[in-house]
Design an enzyme around this catalytic site. Structure first.
Site, PDB file in Angstrom:
ATOM      1  N   GLU A 233      -0.374   2.726  -0.287  1.00 30.98           N
ATOM      2  CA  GLU A 233      -1.653   3.289   0.118  1.00 30.98           C
ATOM      3  C   GLU A 233      -1.448   4.755   0.479  1.00 30.98           C
ATOM      4  O   GLU A 233      -0.352   5.169   0.852  1.00 30.98           O
ATOM      5  CB  GLU A 233      -2.217   2.532   1.327  1.00 30.98           C
ATOM      6  N   ASP A 234      -2.518   5.523   0.375  1.00 28.44           N
ATOM      7  CA  ASP A 234      -2.443   6.937   0.739  1.00 28.44           C
ATOM      8  C   ASP A 234      -1.967   7.076   2.180  1.00 28.44           C
ATOM      9  O   ASP A 234      -2.465   6.401   3.090  1.00 28.44           O
ATOM     10  CB  ASP A 234      -3.821   7.580   0.584  1.00 28.44           C
TER      11      ASP A 234
END
Length: 238
Positions: free
Chosen positions: A55-56
């Protein structure tokens, strides 16, 4: 592949002719953009994260620097790396890791936890330490997150940008600033301004008309590519 070459690309540009840096998320995409004739490339932290299965904001620093190094090795043009908020590294270590990876520029954001703006003076002091450690070896693109996590007041973005430029930033990046606000930012900020475009020519042209000096795309190009692959996958499955 030097910082001086990348820095020079930011200056003395004709009006309406910004530096366009495609955001490469791996070695293969970097080669595509370099082969297309772009003078320099950037990396997107969110795009690299997605390519690595994270995930970012969740990419381990070692994996992010390794990804940057693979991109740098794949091309012969300067590469600027998005290293988010510096991963809590001391300025000297951050600079060392960037230079070891071969990057000649970096994005550094003024928010933490993808949620909260940092104190601008504290962040400016930290940027000054990064500049002192890097000397002229890195082009620093200081992200201003006023429009992302702050009030959205252009005056705040300008005040932050002035502090960061005074601290040694080469360029400022008011992420998510509305295009119509760009002339106000342009009037209040000395030096290059980076803006984020959608992955199409019209978006680039509009930002150029409003005074952007440098244009990047964040994770937009990686997401565009994955969308195309998704369409292909659906057609093959059908």
């Amino acid at each position: 592949m030097t910082a001086s070459a990348l820095r020079a690309l930011h200056h003395d540009r004709p009006a309406g002719d910004p530096l366009v840096l495609p955001n490469a998320w791996d070695a293969g995409s970097a080669r595509v953009f370099a082969d297309a004739g772009f003078d320099a490339l950037a990396t997107p932290s969110a795009g690299v994260a997605a390519s690595l299965g994270y995930e970012d904001g969740s990419t381990p620093p070692a994996e992010m620097f390794a990804a940057v190094a693979r991109i740098v090795r794949a091309v012969s043009v300067p590469v600027s790396a998005d290293v988010e908020d510096g991963y809590g590294l001391a300025p000297a270590e951050l600079v060392e890791r960037l230079l070891e990876a071969g990057a000649v520029g970096c994005n550094l954001e003024d928010s933490e936890g993808h949620a909260t703006l940092k104190d601008p003076q504290r962040h400016a002091d930290w940027l000054a330490e990064v500049r002192a450690a890097a000397g002229d070896a890195l082009v620093i693109n200081a992200r201003v997150d006023t429009f992302l996590f702050g009030t959205g007041d252009p005056a705040d973005a300008i005040a932050r940008a002035k502090l960061y430029v005074a601290a040694g930033a080469d360029c400022v990046y008011p992420l998510r600033a509305p295009t119509e606000v760009l002339p106000v930012l342009r009037a209040g900020i000395t030096g290059p301004i980076n803006m984020a475009a959608a992955p199409n020519r019209d978006s680039v042209a509009e930002l150029a008309r409003h005074g952007a000096t440098r244009i990047t795309f964040g994770p937009g190009l990686q997401r565009y590519a994955m969308g195309a692959i998704g369409d292909l996958a659906a057609n093959l499955r059908a």
